[in-house]
Design a protein around this motif. Structure first.
Motif, PDB file in Angstrom:
ATOM      1  N   MET A   1      52.801  32.792   3.765  1.00 41.87           N
ATOM      2  CA  MET A   1      52.334  32.235   1.955  1.00 41.87           C
ATOM      3  C   MET A   1      50.916  31.913   2.182  1.00 41.87           C
ATOM      4  O   MET A   1      50.592  31.148   2.837  1.00 41.87           O
ATOM      5  N   LEU A   2      50.813  32.212   1.212  1.00 46.69           N
ATOM      6  CA  LEU A   2      49.363  32.156   0.993  1.00 46.69           C
ATOM      7  C   LEU A   2      49.127  30.340   0.262  1.00 46.69           C
ATOM      8  O   LEU A   2      49.321  29.979  -0.869  1.00 46.69           O
ATOM      9  N   ASN A   3      48.035  30.021   1.078  1.00 47.98           N
ATOM     10  CA  ASN A   3      47.726  28.343   0.385  1.00 47.98           C
ATOM     11  C   ASN A   3      47.067  27.813   0.495  1.00 47.98           C
ATOM     12  O   ASN A   3      46.804  27.380  -0.784  1.00 47.98           O
ATOM     13  N   LEU A   4      45.698  27.836   0.809  1.00 46.69           N
ATOM     14  CA  LEU A   4      44.280  27.729   0.391  1.00 46.69           C
ATOM     15  C   LEU A   4      43.542  28.758   0.879  1.00 46.69           C
ATOM     16  O   LEU A   4      43.315  30.115   1.080  1.00 46.69           O
ATOM     17  N   LEU A   5      43.099  29.299  -1.073  1.00 46.56           N
ATOM     18  CA  LEU A   5      42.234  30.257  -1.104  1.00 46.56           C
ATOM     19  C   LEU A   5      41.099  30.062  -1.079  1.00 46.56           C
ATOM     20  O   LEU A   5      40.566  29.014  -1.742  1.00 46.56           O
ATOM     21  N   HIS A   6      39.789  30.268   0.113  1.00 48.27           N
ATOM     22  CA  HIS A   6      38.431  30.367  -0.319  1.00 48.27           C
ATOM     23  C   HIS A   6      37.580  31.487  -1.065  1.00 48.27           C
ATOM     24  O   HIS A   6      37.648  31.909  -0.416  1.00 48.27           O
ATOM     25  N   VAL A   7      36.625  30.433  -1.857  1.00 42.26           N
ATOM     26  CA  VAL A   7      36.470  31.247  -2.684  1.00 42.26           C
ATOM     27  C   VAL A   7      34.499  31.127  -2.947  1.00 42.26           C
ATOM     28  O   VAL A   7      34.138  29.618  -2.740  1.00 42.26           O
ATOM     29  N   GLU A   8      33.757  31.816  -2.606  1.00 37.38           N
ATOM     30  CA  GLU A   8      32.431  31.769  -2.043  1.00 37.38           C
ATOM     31  C   GLU A   8      32.330  32.645  -3.228  1.00 37.38           C
ATOM     32  O   GLU A   8      31.585  33.396  -3.364  1.00 37.38           O
ATOM     33  N   VAL A   9      31.485  31.553  -4.109  1.00 36.24           N
ATOM     34  CA  VAL A   9      30.101  31.965  -5.351  1.00 36.24           C
ATOM     35  C   VAL A   9      29.178  32.362  -4.824  1.00 36.24           C
ATOM     36  O   VAL A   9      28.675  30.999  -4.739  1.00 36.24           O
ATOM     37  N   CYS A  10      27.673  33.126  -5.555  1.00 29.13           N
ATOM     38  CA  CYS A  10      27.004  33.042  -4.423  1.00 29.13           C
ATOM     39  C   CYS A  10      26.316  33.872  -5.952  1.00 29.13           C
ATOM     40  O   CYS A  10      26.678  34.583  -6.957  1.00 29.13           O
ATOM     41  N   GLN A  11      25.548  32.298  -7.357  1.00 32.14           N
ATOM     42  CA  GLN A  11      24.989  32.120  -7.644  1.00 32.14           C
ATOM     43  C   GLN A  11      23.469  32.988  -7.974  1.00 32.14           C
ATOM     44  O   GLN A  11      23.109  32.789  -7.134  1.00 32.14           O
ATOM     45  N   ASN A  12      23.276  33.311  -9.414  1.00 32.90           N
ATOM     46  CA  ASN A  12      21.743  34.489  -9.589  1.00 32.90           C
ATOM     47  C   ASN A  12      20.749  33.372  -9.218  1.00 32.90           C
ATOM     48  O   ASN A  12      20.843  32.238  -9.731  1.00 32.90           O
ATOM     49  N   VAL A  13      19.792  33.086  -8.239  1.00 30.73           N
ATOM     50  CA  VAL A  13      19.028  32.864  -8.044  1.00 30.73           C
ATOM     51  C   VAL A  13      18.248  32.346  -9.704  1.00 30.73           C
ATOM     52  O   VAL A  13      17.749  30.658  -9.296  1.00 30.73           O
ATOM     53  N   GLY A  14      17.443  33.035  -9.949  1.00 30.76           N
ATOM     54  CA  GLY A  14      17.626  32.648 -11.871  1.00 30.76           C
ATOM     55  C   GLY A  14      18.420  31.999 -13.033  1.00 30.76           C
ATOM     56  O   GLY A  14      17.631  31.543 -13.719  1.00 30.76           O
ATOM     57  N   SER A  15      19.896  31.662 -12.382  1.00 31.91           N
ATOM     58  CA  SER A  15      20.308  31.511 -13.576  1.00 31.91           C
ATOM     59  C   SER A  15      20.001  29.450 -13.572  1.00 31.91           C
ATOM     60  O   SER A  15      20.354  28.524 -13.114  1.00 31.91           O
ATOM     61  N   LEU A  16      21.106  28.948 -14.699  1.00 30.78           N
ATOM     62  CA  LEU A  16      20.404  27.756 -14.676  1.00 30.78           C
ATOM     63  C   LEU A  16      21.386  26.821 -15.018  1.00 30.78           C
ATOM     64  O   LEU A  16      21.347  25.627 -14.848  1.00 30.78           O
ATOM     65  N   LEU A  17      22.374  27.832 -14.455  1.00 32.35           N
ATOM     66  CA  LEU A  17      24.226  26.608 -15.232  1.00 32.35           C
ATOM     67  C   LEU A  17      24.146  26.070 -13.906  1.00 32.35           C
ATOM     68  O   LEU A  17      24.291  26.014 -12.866  1.00 32.35           O
ATOM     69  N   THR A  18      24.699  24.350 -13.836  1.00 34.73           N
ATOM     70  CA  THR A  18      25.400  23.531 -12.640  1.00 34.73           C
ATOM     71  C   THR A  18      26.356  24.298 -11.860  1.00 34.73           C
ATOM     72  O   THR A  18      27.263  25.450 -12.672  1.00 34.73           O
ATOM     73  N   GLU A  19      26.488  23.717 -11.152  1.00 37.68           N
ATOM     74  CA  GLU A  19      27.236  23.694  -9.958  1.00 37.68           C
ATOM     75  C   GLU A  19      29.331  24.336 -10.937  1.00 37.68           C
ATOM     76  O   GLU A  19      29.902  25.096 -10.880  1.00 37.68           O
ATOM     77  N   PHE A  20      29.249  22.250 -11.747  1.00 35.95           N
ATOM     78  CA  PHE A  20      30.590  22.745 -12.481  1.00 35.95           C
ATOM     79  C   PHE A  20      30.934  23.904 -13.576  1.00 35.95           C
ATOM     80  O   PHE A  20      31.713  23.782 -12.959  1.00 35.95           O
ATOM     81  N   ASP A  21      30.095  24.359 -13.741  1.00 39.35           N
ATOM     82  CA  ASP A  21      29.884  25.119 -14.544  1.00 39.35           C
ATOM     83  C   ASP A  21      30.491  26.602 -14.131  1.00 39.35           C
ATOM     84  O   ASP A  21      31.132  27.114 -14.908  1.00 39.35           O
ATOM     85  N   ILE A  22      29.832  26.772 -13.063  1.00 38.27           N
ATOM     86  CA  ILE A  22      29.701  28.586 -12.672  1.00 38.27           C
ATOM     87  C   ILE A  22      31.499  28.235 -11.791  1.00 38.27           C
ATOM     88  O   ILE A  22      32.219  29.043 -11.681  1.00 38.27           O
ATOM     89  N   LYS A  23      31.677  26.592 -11.369  1.00 35.85           N
ATOM     90  CA  LYS A  23      33.155  26.819 -10.962  1.00 35.85           C
ATOM     91  C   LYS A  23      34.185  27.127 -12.140  1.00 35.85           C
ATOM     92  O   LYS A  23      35.313  27.881 -11.876  1.00 35.85           O
TER      93      LYS A  23
END
Length: 410
Positions: free
Chosen positions: A1-23
């Motif tokens: 059963m799937l318990n922990l899913l690792h999700v790696e998010v590559c944010q665009n270099v020019g993006s001004l959003l915070t890490e919280f907003d991206i999540k």
């Protein structure tokens, strides 16, 4: 059963959003999905919202407990999101001054680097190889963080990958450094990969190689003073620096080799006290490595030639890339799980995939480096068409595999 899913998010270099907003954007996207694809990057054009397309370059999901590709998202699934941006700096060459000359001592990358983007997911080995390495590094870092007494439990943060040439050992070290930098982004602001140029030390100033080894590590210790930097030291073909001292005492090797090995072992013992360092080494000739170095390696992992399943993954990846670039007209390539469920029986859906599997079985004993050349040879020698069907290209690959087998050096 799937318990922990690792999700790696590559944010665009020019993006001004915070890490919280991206999540938040990523979590919203996942809430709308019934299933996800593991171990393959989800690119921006596949996202459902314009905001995600604007600010995120790719999303990569993985899970240790699940080997399938399509996985249903369950309510009890724990999603761990890592947000990072790619560093676009070029490789830097570190030099050491000796008698008025500059010696190329090491190559230096800032991580996560755009030069290594996609490297991890395009390396294929026996099941569990990559997961073992990630688990080892994460455990070593947790032990350092919690200040486990090294006099009671010993670990040196040294990895030794060994096996035949062309199996991707060096690439795996670089990809691992990139992966760990992303996973530990909440603890370190950046990673730095230092690849020591051991061959140039011997070829240029053999008589003083021991001193040059100490000089290189002294420079590395300066980098280690920054606790927010995670430093990876890569020594390719470690046998060139850690050559067995037993051979030296018999007179078959110069005495300077003894000083080099002594210097290397001393420096490894000195820097293991730093909580932000990891030593990555590779070897094609483990039988000539000094026993004292081998003993210091916490994990010694044999990287074998690819089996048919790994070869199938490599070939599938190559074919999909040629479809993306319009050399092959798009057709479905099924994964190995699908073929196993069919018990490898042929039908209209599985025909091409089964042919690719048969080609994989014919390619046993080829290195990963050679396997990735087969599609190029197929085009160069047997099918120069600007565009062709998958069936036509697989026929060309068959001829290329036969040609490679007949013309390989024994």
């Amino acid at each position: 059963m799937l318990n922990l899913l690792h999700v790696e998010v590559c944010q665009n270099v020019g993006s001004l959003l915070t890490e919280f907003d991206i999540k938040k954007l990523v979590q919203t996207e996942f809430d709308s999905l019934e299933e996800i694809i593991l171990n393959k990057p989800l690119l921006s054009e596949n996202f459902s919202t314009d905001a995600l397309k604007t600010h995120v370059q790719s999303i990569y999901c993985s899970c240790e407990q699940e080997q399938g590709i399509h996985v249903k998202l369950l309510k009890e699934t724990i999603i761990k999101i890592y947000v990072y941006r790619l560093n676009q700096e070029d490789i830097a060459i570190e030099t050491i001054h000796k008698d008025g000359e500059e010696i190329s001592a090491a190559a230096h990358w800032m991580l996560p680097s755009d030069k290594f983007f996609g490297l991890w997911e395009n390396l294929f080995y026996d099941p569990g190889v990559k997961e073992k390495l990630v688990n080892f590094v994460e455990t070593a870092m947790v032990y350092s963080e919690r200040q486990v007494n090294p006099h009671i439990i010993s670990w040196n943060k040294v990895i030794l990958l060994h096996g035949p040439p062309g199996t991707g050992k060096t690439s795996l070290c670089k990809a691992l450094a990139q992966k760990i930098t992303i996973r530990l982004g909440h603890k370190f602001t950046r990673g730095e990969l230092i690849e020591i140029n051991s061959h140039s030390l011997f070829s240029k100033w053999f008589s003083e190689s021991g001193k040059l080894v100490m000089n290189i590590f002294n420079e590395i210790k300066i980098l280690l003073q920054d606790p927010k930097a995670l430093i990876f030291i890569l020594i390719d073909e470690i046998e060139s620096l850690a050559h067995a001292r037993k051979a030296c005492t018999t007179g078959s090797e110069p005495s300077d080799s003894i000083r080099v090995v002594n210097a290397l072992l001393t420096q490894l013992d000195n820097i293991k006290q730093f909580p932000n360092v990891l030593i990555l080494t590779t070897s094609n000739l483990t039988e000539v490595i000094d026993v004292a170095f081998v003993d210091r390696a916490d994990i010694k992992l044999y990287i074998s030639l690819p089996n048919e399943q790994a070869i199938y993954s490599i070939y599938s990846n190559c074919v999909e890339e040629l479809m993306r670039t319009n050399f092959i007209r798009p057709e479905k390539i099924h994964d190995m799980e699908y073929l196993k469920r069919l018990n490898y029986e042929e039908n209209s859906e599985s025909k091409n995939s089964l042919t690719l599997y048969q080609l994989s079985c014919k390619s046993i004993n080829m290195s990963g480096r050679t396997l990735k050349k087969i599609p190029f040879l197929a085009h160069a020698l047997y099918n120069q068409a600007r565009e062709c069907s998958l069936h036509e290209f697989l026929m060309a690959m068959n001829f290329a595999i036969q040609w490679q087998t007949e013309n390989s050096l024994k």
